[in-house]
Motif scaffolding. Structure first.
Motif, short mmCIF file in Angstrom:
data_model
loop_
_atom_site.label_atom_id
_atom_site.label_comp_id
_atom_site.label_asym_id
_atom_site.label_seq_id
_atom_site.Cartn_x
_atom_site.Cartn_y
_atom_site.Cartn_z
N PHE A 176 0.84 -1.19 0.00
CA PHE A 176 0.00 0.00 0.00
C PHE A 176 0.88 1.25 0.00
N ASN A 177 0.55 2.22 -0.87
CA ASN A 177 1.26 3.50 -0.79
C ASN A 177 0.52 4.43 0.18
N LYS A 178 1.00 5.64 0.33
CA LYS A 178 0.41 6.57 1.30
C LYS A 178 -1.02 6.96 0.94
N ASP A 179 -1.40 6.78 -0.33
CA ASP A 179 -2.77 7.08 -0.78
C ASP A 179 -3.69 5.86 -0.66
N LYS A 180 -3.20 4.80 -0.02
CA LYS A 180 -3.95 3.56 0.20
C LYS A 180 -4.29 2.83 -1.10
N LYS A 181 -3.41 3.01 -2.09
CA LYS A 181 -3.52 2.26 -3.34
C LYS A 181 -2.51 1.13 -3.30
N VAL A 182 -2.79 0.05 -4.05
CA VAL A 182 -1.93 -1.13 -4.03
C VAL A 182 -1.09 -1.21 -5.29
N LEU B 122 -8.94 -9.24 -0.82
CA LEU B 122 -8.51 -7.86 -0.59
C LEU B 122 -9.71 -6.91 -0.67
N LYS B 123 -10.52 -7.08 -1.69
CA LYS B 123 -11.72 -6.24 -1.84
C LYS B 123 -12.70 -6.48 -0.70
N ARG B 124 -12.83 -7.74 -0.28
CA ARG B 124 -13.75 -8.06 0.81
C ARG B 124 -13.31 -7.36 2.10
N GLN B 125 -12.00 -7.43 2.39
CA GLN B 125 -11.51 -6.87 3.65
C GLN B 125 -11.32 -5.35 3.62
N PHE B 126 -10.90 -4.81 2.48
CA PHE B 126 -10.52 -3.40 2.44
C PHE B 126 -11.27 -2.57 1.38
N GLY B 127 -12.23 -3.16 0.71
CA GLY B 127 -12.94 -2.47 -0.36
C GLY B 127 -13.90 -1.41 0.14
N ALA B 128 -14.71 -0.91 -0.78
CA ALA B 128 -15.60 0.22 -0.53
C ALA B 128 -16.57 -0.01 0.63
N ASN B 129 -17.00 -1.23 0.81
CA ASN B 129 -18.01 -1.50 1.84
C ASN B 129 -17.40 -1.98 3.16
N SER B 130 -16.12 -1.75 3.36
CA SER B 130 -15.49 -2.17 4.60
C SER B 130 -14.64 -1.03 5.15
N LYS B 131 -14.26 -1.16 6.39
CA LYS B 131 -13.40 -0.16 7.01
C LYS B 131 -11.96 -0.44 6.59
N PHE B 132 -11.27 0.58 6.15
CA PHE B 132 -9.86 0.45 5.78
C PHE B 132 -9.04 0.62 7.05
N SER B 133 -8.36 -0.43 7.46
CA SER B 133 -7.60 -0.36 8.70
C SER B 133 -6.18 -0.85 8.52
N CYS B 134 -5.61 -0.57 7.39
CA CYS B 134 -4.26 -1.04 7.10
C CYS B 134 -3.24 -0.07 7.63
#
Length: 157
Positions: free
Chosen positions: A27-33, A145-157
């Motif tokens: 993940f970069n600082k913009d939370k992109k992979v 990845l989408k299930r855990q960190f996608g639009a419908n989940s909380k991003f906690s990385c």
């Protein structure tokens, strides 16, 4: 390809091999992979590869990222382990494998990206806007990845 796999291929030819390896979702600082556009099958994947004899999975993850991207990974967090029929793959040159892929997440790295000949391009992508041509063994990883960190989940990385 590591010497062990080359030696095994002399014995089994293109028949299926069970291969263990590691990949890293960076993940970069913009939370992109970070994804790499493979040279062999024109698909996108995460940096990673096969474990060398005597190497730990964490060492494999760090080595493969360095070889494929020139980045030095600072942190590694276990994401998940993927195996089974979905990780069956036949390479364009005919070698068949069943992979066990231990996938890590990293949010801290050093260096500038320089790709090796295994890739023809790279990019950072929003989790909800990944390329459509994903490397087949990488599909279960992107799905999780989408299930855990996608639009419908909380991003906690």
């Amino acid at each position: 390809m590591i010497d062990y796999v080359k030696e095994m291929r002399k014995v089994v030819g293109t028949s299926p091999l069970l291969l263990c390896g590691a990949s890293v979702i960076i993940f970069n600082k913009d939370k992109k992979v970070l994804m790499l556009h493979r040279s062999d099958n024109d698909c996108w994947c995460f940096p990673g590869g096969t474990i060398d004899l005597g190497e730990s999975l964490e060492q494999t993850a760090r080595r493969e990222v360095l070889e494929e991207t020139n980045l030095t990974i600072i942190d590694l967090q276990l994401f998940s382990v993927f195996s089974g029929k979905e990780l069956h793959y036949i390479y364009p040159h005919g070698d068949e494998v069943y992979a066990v892929d231990t996938v890590y997440i990293s949010t801290t790295y050093e260096g500038e990206i320089v790709i090796n000949n295994e890739s023809k391009d790279f990019g950072f992508f929003d989790i909800n806007d990944l390329p459509s041509n994903i490397n087949p063994p990488t599909i279960p990883v992107t799905r999780e990845l989408k299930r855990q960190f996608g639009a419908n989940s909380k991003f906690s990385c």
